[in-house]
Design a protein around this motif. Sequence first.
Motif, PDB file in Angstrom:
ATOM      1  N   MET A   1       0.839  -1.170   0.058  1.00  0.00           N
ATOM      2  CA  MET A   1      -0.029  -0.135   0.051  1.00  0.00           C
ATOM      3  C   MET A   1       0.896   1.250  -0.112  1.00  0.00           C
ATOM      4  SD  MET A   1      -3.317   0.804   0.596  1.00  0.00           S
ATOM      5  CE  MET A   1      -4.168   2.155   0.954  1.00  0.00           C
ATOM      6  N   LYS A   2       0.818   2.322  -0.929  1.00  0.00           N
ATOM      7  CA  LYS A   2       1.270   3.342  -0.961  1.00  0.00           C
ATOM      8  C   LYS A   2       0.683   4.486  -0.275  1.00  0.00           C
ATOM      9  CE  LYS A   2       3.729   2.621  -5.257  1.00  0.00           C
ATOM     10  NZ  LYS A   2       4.309   3.361  -6.299  1.00  0.00           N
ATOM     11  N   THR A   3       1.643   5.526   0.371  1.00  0.00           N
ATOM     12  CA  THR A   3       0.914   6.535   0.786  1.00  0.00           C
ATOM     13  C   THR A   3       1.321   7.878   0.017  1.00  0.00           C
ATOM     14  OG1 THR A   3       1.701   5.702   3.246  1.00  0.00           O
ATOM     15  CG2 THR A   3       1.335   8.145   2.861  1.00  0.00           C
ATOM     16  N   ILE A   4       0.223   8.648  -0.395  1.00  0.00           N
ATOM     17  CA  ILE A   4       0.338   9.502  -1.035  1.00  0.00           C
ATOM     18  C   ILE A   4       0.693  10.779  -0.650  1.00  0.00           C
ATOM     19  CG2 ILE A   4      -0.670  10.837  -3.059  1.00  0.00           C
ATOM     20  CD1 ILE A   4      -2.426   8.443  -3.549  1.00  0.00           C
ATOM     21  N   VAL A   5       1.667  11.805  -1.257  1.00  0.00           N
ATOM     22  CA  VAL A   5       2.124  13.109  -0.639  1.00  0.00           C
ATOM     23  C   VAL A   5       2.090  13.994  -1.624  1.00  0.00           C
ATOM     24  CG1 VAL A   5       3.553  11.871   1.245  1.00  0.00           C
ATOM     25  CG2 VAL A   5       4.486  12.254  -1.100  1.00  0.00           C
ATOM     26  N   THR A   6       1.935  15.301  -1.485  1.00  0.00           N
ATOM     27  CA  THR A   6       2.025  16.573  -2.223  1.00  0.00           C
ATOM     28  C   THR A   6       3.453  17.135  -1.793  1.00  0.00           C
ATOM     29  OG1 THR A   6       0.080  16.721  -2.500  1.00  0.00           O
ATOM     30  CG2 THR A   6       1.261  18.451  -2.896  1.00  0.00           C
ATOM     31  N   PHE A   7       4.405  17.487  -2.640  1.00  0.00           N
ATOM     32  CA  PHE A   7       5.844  17.963  -2.117  1.00  0.00           C
ATOM     33  C   PHE A   7       5.495  19.416  -2.067  1.00  0.00           C
ATOM     34  CE2 PHE A   7       7.089  14.195  -3.823  1.00  0.00           C
ATOM     35  CZ  PHE A   7       8.041  13.756  -3.017  1.00  0.00           C
ATOM     36  N   ILE A   8       6.169  19.830  -1.041  1.00  0.00           N
ATOM     37  CA  ILE A   8       6.317  21.391  -0.698  1.00  0.00           C
ATOM     38  C   ILE A   8       7.569  22.056  -0.959  1.00  0.00           C
ATOM     39  CG2 ILE A   8       4.260  21.475   0.854  1.00  0.00           C
ATOM     40  CD1 ILE A   8       6.267  21.151   3.085  1.00  0.00           C
ATOM     41  N   ARG A   9       8.658  21.393  -0.909  1.00  0.00           N
ATOM     42  CA  ARG A   9       9.933  21.362  -1.273  1.00  0.00           C
ATOM     43  C   ARG A   9      10.368  20.455  -2.271  1.00  0.00           C
ATOM     44  NH1 ARG A   9      13.388  22.179   3.912  1.00  0.00           N
ATOM     45  NH2 ARG A   9      14.992  22.045   2.288  1.00  0.00           N
ATOM     46  N   PRO A  10      11.592  20.773  -3.107  1.00  0.00           N
ATOM     47  CA  PRO A  10      12.310  19.919  -4.225  1.00  0.00           C
ATOM     48  C   PRO A  10      12.745  18.620  -3.132  1.00  0.00           C
ATOM     49  CG  PRO A  10      12.726  22.028  -4.566  1.00  0.00           C
ATOM     50  CD  PRO A  10      12.163  22.130  -3.360  1.00  0.00           C
ATOM     51  N   TRP A  11      12.847  17.636  -3.822  1.00  0.00           N
ATOM     52  CA  TRP A  11      13.276  16.411  -3.142  1.00  0.00           C
ATOM     53  C   TRP A  11      13.566  15.292  -4.340  1.00  0.00           C
ATOM     54  CZ3 TRP A  11      11.812  11.190  -2.583  1.00  0.00           C
ATOM     55  CH2 TRP A  11      12.754  10.361  -1.748  1.00  0.00           C
ATOM     56  N   ASN A  12      14.773  14.980  -4.538  1.00  0.00           N
ATOM     57  CA  ASN A  12      15.394  13.951  -5.451  1.00  0.00           C
ATOM     58  C   ASN A  12      14.962  14.388  -6.877  1.00  0.00           C
ATOM     59  OD1 ASN A  12      16.334  11.649  -6.310  1.00  0.00           O
ATOM     60  ND2 ASN A  12      15.131  10.313  -5.604  1.00  0.00           N
ATOM     61  N   ARG A  13      14.065  13.958  -7.456  1.00  0.00           N
ATOM     62  CA  ARG A  13      13.581  14.213  -8.748  1.00  0.00           C
ATOM     63  C   ARG A  13      12.111  15.013  -8.830  1.00  0.00           C
ATOM     64  NH1 ARG A  13      12.466   8.448 -11.264  1.00  0.00           N
ATOM     65  NH2 ARG A  13      10.370   8.075 -10.490  1.00  0.00           N
ATOM     66  N   TYR A  14      11.879  15.059  -7.804  1.00  0.00           N
ATOM     67  CA  TYR A  14      10.542  15.696  -7.507  1.00  0.00           C
ATOM     68  C   TYR A  14      10.463  17.349  -7.317  1.00  0.00           C
ATOM     69  CZ  TYR A  14       9.052  10.865  -7.272  1.00  0.00           C
ATOM     70  OH  TYR A  14       8.792   9.684  -7.875  1.00  0.00           O
ATOM     71  N   ASN A  15       9.590  18.002  -7.833  1.00  0.00           N
ATOM     72  CA  ASN A  15       9.585  19.632  -7.613  1.00  0.00           C
ATOM     73  C   ASN A  15       8.352  19.951  -6.613  1.00  0.00           C
ATOM     74  OD1 ASN A  15      11.785  20.136  -9.037  1.00  0.00           O
ATOM     75  ND2 ASN A  15      10.384  19.643 -11.023  1.00  0.00           N
ATOM     76  N   ARG A  16       8.362  21.103  -6.325  1.00  0.00           N
ATOM     77  CA  ARG A  16       7.273  21.596  -5.353  1.00  0.00           C
ATOM     78  C   ARG A  16       5.881  21.675  -6.080  1.00  0.00           C
ATOM     79  NH1 ARG A  16       7.078  27.756  -4.128  1.00  0.00           N
ATOM     80  NH2 ARG A  16       8.602  27.482  -5.599  1.00  0.00           N
ATOM     81  N   GLY A  17       4.684  20.911  -5.627  1.00  0.00           N
ATOM     82  CA  GLY A  17       3.447  20.959  -6.288  1.00  0.00           C
ATOM     83  C   GLY A  17       3.278  19.609  -6.696  1.00  0.00           C
ATOM     84  N   GLU A  18       4.127  18.662  -6.905  1.00  0.00           N
ATOM     85  CA  GLU A  18       4.234  17.317  -7.502  1.00  0.00           C
ATOM     86  C   GLU A  18       3.245  16.367  -6.449  1.00  0.00           C
ATOM     87  OE1 GLU A  18       6.835  17.187 -11.110  1.00  0.00           O
ATOM     88  OE2 GLU A  18       7.961  16.703  -9.246  1.00  0.00           O
ATOM     89  N   ILE A  19       2.714  15.491  -6.930  1.00  0.00           N
ATOM     90  CA  ILE A  19       1.994  14.289  -6.157  1.00  0.00           C
ATOM     91  C   ILE A  19       2.843  13.207  -6.660  1.00  0.00           C
ATOM     92  CG2 ILE A  19      -0.124  13.189  -5.505  1.00  0.00           C
ATOM     93  CD1 ILE A  19      -1.405  16.002  -6.564  1.00  0.00           C
ATOM     94  N   ALA A  20       3.019  12.404  -5.358  1.00  0.00           N
ATOM     95  CA  ALA A  20       3.561  10.927  -5.684  1.00  0.00           C
ATOM     96  C   ALA A  20       3.181  10.036  -4.588  1.00  0.00           C
ATOM     97  CB  ALA A  20       5.148  11.121  -5.775  1.00  0.00           C
ATOM     98  N   LEU A  30       9.421  11.850   4.524  1.00  0.00           N
ATOM     99  CA  LEU A  30       9.236  13.047   3.844  1.00  0.00           C
ATOM    100  C   LEU A  30       8.152  14.017   4.387  1.00  0.00           C
ATOM    101  CD1 LEU A  30       8.818  11.359   0.145  1.00  0.00           C
ATOM    102  CD2 LEU A  30      10.740  12.716   1.187  1.00  0.00           C
ATOM    103  N   ILE A  31       7.289  13.466   4.968  1.00  0.00           N
ATOM    104  CA  ILE A  31       6.288  14.267   5.762  1.00  0.00           C
ATOM    105  C   ILE A  31       6.700  15.112   6.707  1.00  0.00           C
ATOM    106  CG2 ILE A  31       4.121  14.268   6.829  1.00  0.00           C
ATOM    107  CD1 ILE A  31       3.159  12.127   5.158  1.00  0.00           C
ATOM    108  N   GLY A  32       6.305  16.497   6.561  1.00  0.00           N
ATOM    109  CA  GLY A  32       7.039  17.435   7.505  1.00  0.00           C
ATOM    110  C   GLY A  32       8.222  18.166   7.104  1.00  0.00           C
ATOM    111  N   ILE A  33       8.931  17.663   6.327  1.00  0.00           N
ATOM    112  CA  ILE A  33      10.143  18.183   5.590  1.00  0.00           C
ATOM    113  C   ILE A  33      10.177  18.691   4.303  1.00  0.00           C
ATOM    114  CG2 ILE A  33      12.568  17.835   5.383  1.00  0.00           C
ATOM    115  CD1 ILE A  33      12.490  15.596   7.613  1.00  0.00           C
ATOM    116  N   HIS A  34       9.722  17.718   3.462  1.00  0.00           N
ATOM    117  CA  HIS A  34       9.666  18.069   1.961  1.00  0.00           C
ATOM    118  C   HIS A  34       8.255  17.844   1.522  1.00  0.00           C
ATOM    119  CE1 HIS A  34      13.959  18.074   1.467  1.00  0.00           C
ATOM    120  NE2 HIS A  34      14.067  17.045   2.181  1.00  0.00           N
ATOM    121  N   ALA A  35       7.266  17.246   2.244  1.00  0.00           N
ATOM    122  CA  ALA A  35       5.950  17.093   1.649  1.00  0.00           C
ATOM    123  C   ALA A  35       5.059  16.937   2.754  1.00  0.00           C
ATOM    124  CB  ALA A  35       6.031  15.568   0.916  1.00  0.00           C
ATOM    125  N   VAL A  36       3.662  17.057   2.411  1.00  0.00           N
ATOM    126  CA  VAL A  36       2.529  16.796   3.186  1.00  0.00           C
ATOM    127  C   VAL A  36       1.503  15.739   2.702  1.00  0.00           C
ATOM    128  CG1 VAL A  36       2.594  19.467   3.951  1.00  0.00           C
ATOM    129  CG2 VAL A  36       1.281  18.630   1.959  1.00  0.00           C
TER     130      VAL A  36
END
Length: 96
Positions: A1-20, A30-36
Amino acid sequence: MKTIVTFIRPWNRYNRGEIAGFDPATAAGLIGIHAVPYRPAEATPAAIPAAAPAPAPTAPEPAQSFETAMAALETPAETAPKAAAGADLPVQGRRK
């Protein structure tokens, strides 16, 4: 089971606003540092406001003819004074 997050800061190859989606351990890191945590927008019929009627379409203005457009572009070049032969070259391009 995956947990879906929305990035608030760049991390690895993901940019702000992307969902993964990630495994829970990675998502927790990631939650709290780079994503919510991902929160989808509620799309219930009561939440969607009634749309206002669309305005009546207006006729577009006629396009400028090709000859008129070309004449407007060529006119300033013909009235400009003729410069010296090498005056338009940069300093590096002039011959000594």
